[in-house]
Design a protein around this motif. Structure first.
Motif, mmCIF file in Angstrom:
data_model
loop_
_atom_site.group_PDB
_atom_site.id
_atom_site.type_symbol
_atom_site.label_atom_id
_atom_site.label_comp_id
_atom_site.label_asym_id
_atom_site.label_seq_id
_atom_site.Cartn_x
_atom_site.Cartn_y
_atom_site.Cartn_z
ATOM 1 N N VAL A 134 38.373 4.262 119.877
ATOM 2 C CA VAL A 134 39.660 4.553 119.236
ATOM 3 C C VAL A 134 40.406 5.484 120.184
ATOM 4 C CG1 VAL A 134 40.830 5.529 117.234
ATOM 5 C CG2 VAL A 134 38.648 4.324 116.931
ATOM 6 N N PRO A 135 41.522 5.028 120.775
ATOM 7 C CA PRO A 135 42.195 5.821 121.810
ATOM 8 C C PRO A 135 42.857 7.071 121.239
ATOM 9 C CG PRO A 135 43.525 3.920 121.235
ATOM 10 C CD PRO A 135 42.233 3.786 120.477
ATOM 11 N N LYS A 136 42.599 8.213 121.873
ATOM 12 C CA LYS A 136 43.105 9.496 121.386
ATOM 13 C C LYS A 136 43.720 10.284 122.516
ATOM 14 C CE LYS A 136 41.479 12.853 122.430
ATOM 15 N NZ LYS A 136 40.660 13.892 123.051
ATOM 16 N N THR A 137 44.980 10.624 122.387
ATOM 17 C CA THR A 137 45.620 11.573 123.293
ATOM 18 C C THR A 137 47.005 11.875 122.750
ATOM 19 O OG1 THR A 137 46.575 11.941 125.484
ATOM 20 C CG2 THR A 137 46.388 9.670 124.777
ATOM 21 N N ILE A 138 47.363 13.159 122.731
ATOM 22 C CA ILE A 138 48.725 13.485 122.313
ATOM 23 C C ILE A 138 49.722 13.136 123.407
ATOM 24 C CG2 ILE A 138 48.014 15.297 120.706
ATOM 25 C CD1 ILE A 138 48.881 17.348 122.819
ATOM 26 N N ASP A 139 49.237 12.906 124.635
ATOM 27 C CA ASP A 139 50.139 12.599 125.749
ATOM 28 C C ASP A 139 50.742 11.194 125.661
ATOM 29 O OD1 ASP A 139 49.618 15.082 126.744
ATOM 30 O OD2 ASP A 139 48.291 14.416 128.344
ATOM 31 N N ASN A 140 50.177 10.338 124.811
ATOM 32 C CA ASN A 140 50.695 8.971 124.607
ATOM 33 C C ASN A 140 50.639 8.139 125.890
ATOM 34 O OD1 ASN A 140 51.816 7.033 122.788
ATOM 35 N ND2 ASN A 140 53.842 7.341 123.685
ATOM 36 N N ASP A 141 49.639 8.392 126.732
ATOM 37 C CA ASP A 141 49.612 7.751 128.053
ATOM 38 C C ASP A 141 48.490 6.723 128.197
ATOM 39 O OD1 ASP A 141 47.527 9.543 128.040
ATOM 40 O OD2 ASP A 141 48.003 10.478 129.962
ATOM 41 N N VAL A 142 48.093 6.095 127.083
ATOM 42 C CA VAL A 142 47.044 5.078 127.118
ATOM 43 C C VAL A 142 47.679 3.701 127.267
ATOM 44 C CG1 VAL A 142 45.088 4.036 125.904
ATOM 45 C CG2 VAL A 142 45.524 6.493 125.696
ATOM 46 N N THR A 201 49.993 6.477 120.506
ATOM 47 C CA THR A 201 48.668 6.927 120.113
ATOM 48 C C THR A 201 48.783 7.828 118.882
ATOM 49 O OG1 THR A 201 48.900 8.726 121.710
ATOM 50 C CG2 THR A 201 47.625 6.798 122.402
ATOM 51 N N PHE A 202 47.722 7.862 118.083
ATOM 52 C CA PHE A 202 47.770 8.727 116.909
ATOM 53 C C PHE A 202 47.809 10.193 117.354
ATOM 54 C CE2 PHE A 202 43.104 8.628 117.493
ATOM 55 C CZ PHE A 202 42.763 9.953 117.276
ATOM 56 N N GLY A 203 48.524 11.012 116.601
ATOM 57 C CA GLY A 203 48.683 12.419 116.933
ATOM 58 C C GLY A 203 49.898 12.730 117.774
ATOM 59 N N PHE A 204 50.468 11.710 118.426
ATOM 60 C CA PHE A 204 51.596 11.941 119.326
ATOM 61 C C PHE A 204 52.806 12.484 118.574
ATOM 62 C CE2 PHE A 204 55.539 9.993 121.102
ATOM 63 C CZ PHE A 204 55.685 10.838 122.191
ATOM 64 N N PHE A 220 55.862 12.175 127.920
ATOM 65 C CA PHE A 220 56.294 11.665 126.619
ATOM 66 C C PHE A 220 56.516 12.773 125.592
ATOM 67 C CE2 PHE A 220 54.214 7.827 128.368
ATOM 68 C CZ PHE A 220 55.248 6.911 128.199
ATOM 69 N N ILE A 221 55.625 13.768 125.536
ATOM 70 C CA ILE A 221 55.808 14.845 124.556
ATOM 71 C C ILE A 221 57.072 15.633 124.865
ATOM 72 C CG2 ILE A 221 54.893 17.045 123.727
ATOM 73 C CD1 ILE A 221 52.131 15.939 123.910
ATOM 74 N N THR A 222 57.265 15.982 126.137
ATOM 75 C CA THR A 222 58.457 16.730 126.521
ATOM 76 C C THR A 222 59.722 15.938 126.224
ATOM 77 O OG1 THR A 222 57.264 17.934 128.236
ATOM 78 C CG2 THR A 222 59.657 17.810 128.463
ATOM 79 N N ALA A 223 59.720 14.655 126.546
ATOM 80 C CA ALA A 223 60.892 13.813 126.289
ATOM 81 C C ALA A 223 61.134 13.671 124.788
ATOM 82 C CB ALA A 223 60.695 12.441 126.929
ATOM 83 N N GLY A 224 60.069 13.390 124.033
ATOM 84 C CA GLY A 224 60.229 13.202 122.591
ATOM 85 C C GLY A 224 60.704 14.460 121.901
ATOM 86 N N ALA A 225 60.113 15.607 122.242
ATOM 87 C CA ALA A 225 60.506 16.867 121.615
ATOM 88 C C ALA A 225 61.922 17.267 122.017
ATOM 89 C CB ALA A 225 59.523 17.967 121.988
#
Length: 413
Positions: free
Chosen positions: A181-189, A195-198, A235-240
């Motif tokens: 189950v792919p996991k990373t807040i970076d959304n880079d999978v 990804t969940f948690g993003f 992705f986190i920086t752009a999204g936020a």
């Protein structure tokens, strides 16, 4: 690339709304003559490989924290226990270290009482760690404990480790289903659109940016500088940034920048508006810091140097030379954004990732990770996943939205 399987499924699942292995999802929406990779559609199968009454499953969570880990653990258990009625579910504690008996970290039997309410908590109830495990000893342990299915919840390093476990079990002739189950807040999978948690991390990061904006505009010469997670992807920086709409400069790893050009643009902003908010991903500007590629963490990642502290020092020096008094408020919420509980959107996503992982494992799929493309869950061979990278496209919509909301130039060169 064909999805690895343990063999012919022969037990009736008893589940409705099943799908067949012949239903494929193309990597590309507009494929023309080239569909790219094609993947099996995830979901329950009419026939399953394992006899539920004789099946034992294990769950392990690895790497850094991420909102939704406990949701995934709970949903994996609930689908296994209530959906299929399997014999036992074991939780390996402490990440991959817990697969090695030599670590002294004993696993726990997961029960309905064990998972009650855990989805409301951040972190992982099973614990986690970084770094590899002795594959031979880990597979010895899995065989000794009668584990037929292992769910690996983690990022790319975790899934590479999962592939090693799958390959070792196959070499020995042990029928072990390994499903990631792919996991990373970076959304880079790769092959996972989100990804969940993003979005939980983005939501938390946006709150910090709002605080930085309040600090900056409330102080003469105020600058709010916020460093966010994102080793290789922004992705986190752009999204936020887009969610906040109060950021004036966003810096990400995919878009190199020249320090003097950035400082000049910031100086101009301070002369006209007297305050600014900067969001920078941790992996941005590493070329300016001359990071040592030989220095690596337990997961094998190059240790990044602190771009936030670097920028703070250079901003202070530049503004002093320019004769502009500034008050820099520096925020580093790295652990804050990844340790919060999952929001509603991520809670739903966690549940779907987990249930599709269970369906894949019970059908005898192995050496696969659950992907998510075009709003469909798919089976992605781990070997293929490990060979791909996902980064924010500077020519794509994400970055155009950032440029529009910040008003910053397309590049600082």
């Amino acid at each position: 690339m064909q999805t690895p399987s343990l063999g012919q499924a022969r037990y009736a699942s008893g589940l409705g709304h099943t799908v067949g292995d012949d239903v494929l999802i193309s990597e590309r929406i507009e494929c023309g003559a080239d569909p790219g990779h094609c993947f099996e559609l995830a979901g329950p199968r009419e026939l399953i490989f394992f006899n539920p009454k004789e099946t034992r499953a294990g769950i392990v969570t690895c790497g850094g924290l991420c909102p939704g880990l406990n949701n995934v653990i709970r949903s994996l258990f609930c689908e296994l226990h209530y959906g299929y009625g399997i014999a036992e579910v074991i939780g390996f504690r402490g990440g991959y270290a817990g697969l090695d008996p030599a670590s002294g970290i004993n696993p726990v039997t997961i029960t309905p009482e064990f998972v009650e309410g855990i989805h409301r908590q951040g972190g992982t109830i099973l614990g986690t760690s970084r770094g590899p495990v002795d594959v031979s000893r880990a597979v010895d342990n899995l065989i000794a404990r009668g584990i037929h299915i292992l769910f690996t919840v983690g990022g790319d390093g975790t899934q590479r480790g999962a592939n090693d476990l799958y390959q070792e079990a196959r070499r020995r002739g042990h029928l072990l289903s390994v499903v990631g189950v792919p996991k990373t807040i970076d959304n880079d999978v790769a092959f996972v659109s989100r990804t969940f948690g993003f979005f939980s991390a983005v939501e938390e990061a946006a709150r910090v940016l709002d605080c930085a904006h309040t600090e900056a505009r409330s102080t003469l010469g105020g600058i709010g500088l916020v460093k966010l997670m994102g080793r290789h992807a922004g992705f986190i920086t752009a999204g936020a940034t887009v969610a906040s709409q109060d950021v004036n400069f966003a810096l990400i790893p995919e878009v190199p920048f020249k320090l003097e050009a950035f400082l000049s643009a910031l100086e101009q902003r301070m002369r006209t508006k007297s305050h600014a908010v900067i969001a920078v991903a941790e992996g941005a500007g590493q070329d300016l810091l001359e990071a040592d590629a030989s220095a690596r963490d337990a997961s094998g990642n190059v240790k990044l140097k602190d771009i936030g502290i670097f920028l703070r020092g250079h901003i202070e020096a530049h503004m002093k030379t320019a004769g502009l008094p500034v008050a820099i408020r520096y925020f580093d919420p790295s652990y804050q954004v990844r340790s919060c509980p999952a929001n509603c959107e991520d809670s739903l996503l966690c549940d779907l990732f987990a249930r599709n992982a269970v369906h894949a494992a019970m059908a005898g799929k192995t050496g696969v990770v659950i992907g998510f493309l075009h709003e469909r869950f798919i089976h992605v061979p781990i070997e293929l996943l490990a060979s791909q990278v996902k980064r924010l496209d500077p020519a794509g919509g994400w970055w155009r939205s950032v440029l529009s909301s910040t008003g910053q130039p397309a590049n600082f060169s």
